[in-house]
Write a protein that holds these residues in place. Structure first.
Motif, short mmCIF file in Angstrom:
data_model
loop_
_atom_site.label_atom_id
_atom_site.label_comp_id
_atom_site.label_asym_id
_atom_site.label_seq_id
_atom_site.Cartn_x
_atom_site.Cartn_y
_atom_site.Cartn_z
N ARG A 35 0.86 -1.20 -0.09
CA ARG A 35 -0.04 0.03 -0.07
C ARG A 35 0.74 1.31 -0.10
O ARG A 35 0.53 2.31 -0.65
CB ARG A 35 -0.77 -0.14 1.17
N ALA A 36 1.94 1.30 0.68
CA ALA A 36 3.09 2.53 0.80
C ALA A 36 3.55 2.53 -0.68
O ALA A 36 3.59 3.82 -0.99
CB ALA A 36 3.89 2.01 1.75
N ARG A 37 3.87 1.53 -1.13
CA ARG A 37 4.54 1.85 -2.71
C ARG A 37 3.51 2.21 -3.48
O ARG A 37 3.81 3.15 -4.28
CB ARG A 37 5.18 0.37 -3.09
N VAL A 38 2.20 1.74 -3.48
CA VAL A 38 1.30 2.07 -4.38
C VAL A 38 1.02 3.39 -4.42
O VAL A 38 0.79 4.29 -5.20
CB VAL A 38 0.12 1.13 -4.52
N LEU A 39 0.59 3.84 -2.92
CA LEU A 39 0.32 5.35 -2.72
C LEU A 39 1.49 6.42 -3.13
O LEU A 39 0.91 7.57 -3.61
CB LEU A 39 -0.20 5.65 -1.30
N ALA A 40 2.44 5.97 -2.78
CA ALA A 40 3.63 6.68 -3.08
C ALA A 40 3.93 7.02 -4.40
O ALA A 40 3.83 8.20 -5.06
CB ALA A 40 5.00 6.19 -2.77
N SER A 58 9.92 0.34 7.00
CA SER A 58 11.31 0.42 6.64
C SER A 58 11.45 0.50 5.25
O SER A 58 12.73 -0.03 4.80
CB SER A 58 12.03 -0.84 7.28
N LEU A 59 10.62 0.91 4.56
CA LEU A 59 11.07 1.43 3.06
C LEU A 59 11.42 2.79 3.03
O LEU A 59 10.68 3.64 2.51
CB LEU A 59 9.74 1.13 2.54
N TYR A 60 12.57 2.90 3.15
CA TYR A 60 13.23 4.25 3.53
C TYR A 60 13.34 4.93 2.13
O TYR A 60 13.18 6.22 2.13
CB TYR A 60 14.56 4.18 4.07
N GLU A 61 13.70 4.41 1.01
CA GLU A 61 13.66 4.99 -0.21
C GLU A 61 12.41 5.53 -0.65
O GLU A 61 12.29 6.65 -1.17
CB GLU A 61 14.34 4.18 -1.37
N VAL A 62 11.44 4.78 -0.49
CA VAL A 62 10.01 5.06 -0.89
C VAL A 62 9.71 6.09 -0.13
O VAL A 62 9.03 6.99 -0.68
CB VAL A 62 9.11 3.82 -0.57
N ALA A 63 9.96 6.17 1.33
CA ALA A 63 9.64 7.27 2.00
C ALA A 63 9.99 8.65 1.57
O ALA A 63 9.69 9.58 1.63
CB ALA A 63 9.85 7.07 3.42
N LEU A 75 16.35 9.99 5.41
CA LEU A 75 16.07 8.87 4.81
C LEU A 75 16.76 8.14 3.79
O LEU A 75 17.06 7.09 3.50
CB LEU A 75 14.52 8.94 4.53
N GLY A 76 17.35 9.20 2.81
CA GLY A 76 18.53 8.90 2.12
C GLY A 76 19.73 8.20 2.65
O GLY A 76 20.32 7.31 2.19
N VAL A 77 20.18 8.64 3.95
CA VAL A 77 21.39 8.14 4.63
C VAL A 77 20.76 6.76 4.87
O VAL A 77 21.66 5.73 4.97
CB VAL A 77 21.50 9.01 5.84
N LYS A 78 19.62 6.44 5.45
CA LYS A 78 19.10 5.41 6.22
C LYS A 78 19.00 4.23 4.94
O LYS A 78 19.41 3.02 5.10
CB LYS A 78 17.67 5.33 6.72
N SER A 79 18.77 4.64 3.53
CA SER A 79 18.60 3.71 2.54
C SER A 79 19.91 3.45 1.76
O SER A 79 19.97 2.75 0.63
CB SER A 79 17.43 4.30 1.61
N GLY A 80 20.93 4.26 2.06
CA GLY A 80 22.22 4.03 1.54
C GLY A 80 22.12 4.72 0.25
O GLY A 80 22.80 4.23 -0.80
#
Length: 271
Positions: free
Chosen positions: A175-180, A210-215, A245-250
């Motif tokens: 749902r997070a990916r679809v809405l993003a 934990s979808l940091y790049e999506v967020a 979030l960029g840092v968390k996602s690398g």
């Protein structure tokens, strides 16, 4: 390693296999569970395993090769990433593997606004054999690719169709990916209120999963809306979230994107 795998603790199993230089276990875990581990936010575990592998790229499994592509893209080496994504898709022996790789490949093409951003997923977008959840994932990513390629009417229609398929039983991460993606499409279509509404739901949901790049990409949608409304305070807040979030996602490009945006805001403020 076997005990950890049996318990479903695949990220820990991969870390243990990497520490013990168990090449066979590393390759199997990467190919079977690599994307799953990646989506759980354990990007360092994937990176360490790939760095430790001594096998030649062509001897690796299709998904493992695609994971090399994903990490190369995160580090800003997209020419290299694209070569690995293509090799991974060539080696994939079943539809499920090809689709899994195509989703990540399409994401990178869309980020770069390539005119062919939707082409990789086009063969799967109207599949009658994919499981429902996978089809929803594919169709929403396909719509994002269309929007990135400036095929906005098609992107809007595809997004509306996908959102009609979303219900409460859909996994939270999906749902997070679809809405993003739907927020991105709405932004590109200049439906700013709709984009903001979708993004405000998607961003915290993605963080929780934990979808940091999506967020991060979703907060960038909110930044663009705030910046267009001359809301400097909110713009800076959203950019800081993108950077964190960029840092968390690398993902190096997210950090660069946020820093450049912050400098621009400061310059406009005369600082």
């Amino acid at each position: 390693v076997h005990s950890l795998r049996h318990a479903g603790r695949n990220a820990e199993a991969l870390a243990a296999a990497t520490g013990g230089r168990l090449t066979g276990g590393m390759e199997e875990l990467l190919d079977r569970h690599g994307f799953e581990i990646l989506e759980s936010g354990e990007i360092d575990v994937i990176s360490d395993a790939l760095d430790a592998l001594e096998s030649s790229d062509r001897s690796l499994g299709a998904k493992t090769i695609a994971l090399r592509g994903y990490l190369a893209a995160r580090r800003g080496y997209f020419d290299m990433a694209e070569a690995w994504f293509r090799l991974g898709m060539e080696k994939a022996q079943d539809e499920a593997s090809r689709v899994a790789i195509a989703l990540y490949y399409t994401r990178e093409l869309a980020v770069r606004r390539r005119e062919d951003a939707s082409d990789v997923l086009a063969p799967f977008a109207d599949s009658t054999t994919l499981p429902r959840d996978v089809l929803i994932d594919v169709r929403s990513s396909f719509a994002q690719g269309l929007a990135a390629a400036n095929r906005l009417d098609e992107a809007r229609a595809r997004t509306d169709d996908v959102l009609a398929m979303v219900d409460a039983d859909l996994p939270a991460a999906l749902r997070a990916r679809v809405l993003a993606r739907a927020a991105f499409v709405a932004l590109e279509c200049e439906a700013l209120a709709v984009a903001r509404e979708r993004a405000l739901i998607a961003a915290p949901l993605a963080v929780a999963e934990s979808l940091y790049e999506v967020a991060a990409s979703t907060y960038s949608v909110l930044y663009n809306i705030a910046y267009g409304a001359d809301d400097a305070v909110s713009s800076l807040e959203y950019l800081q979230r993108v950077r964190d979030l960029g840092v968390k996602s690398g993902t190096l490009r997210l950090d660069c994107y946020a820093l450049l945006g912050m400098y621009e805001l400061q310059a406009e403020a005369g600082d």
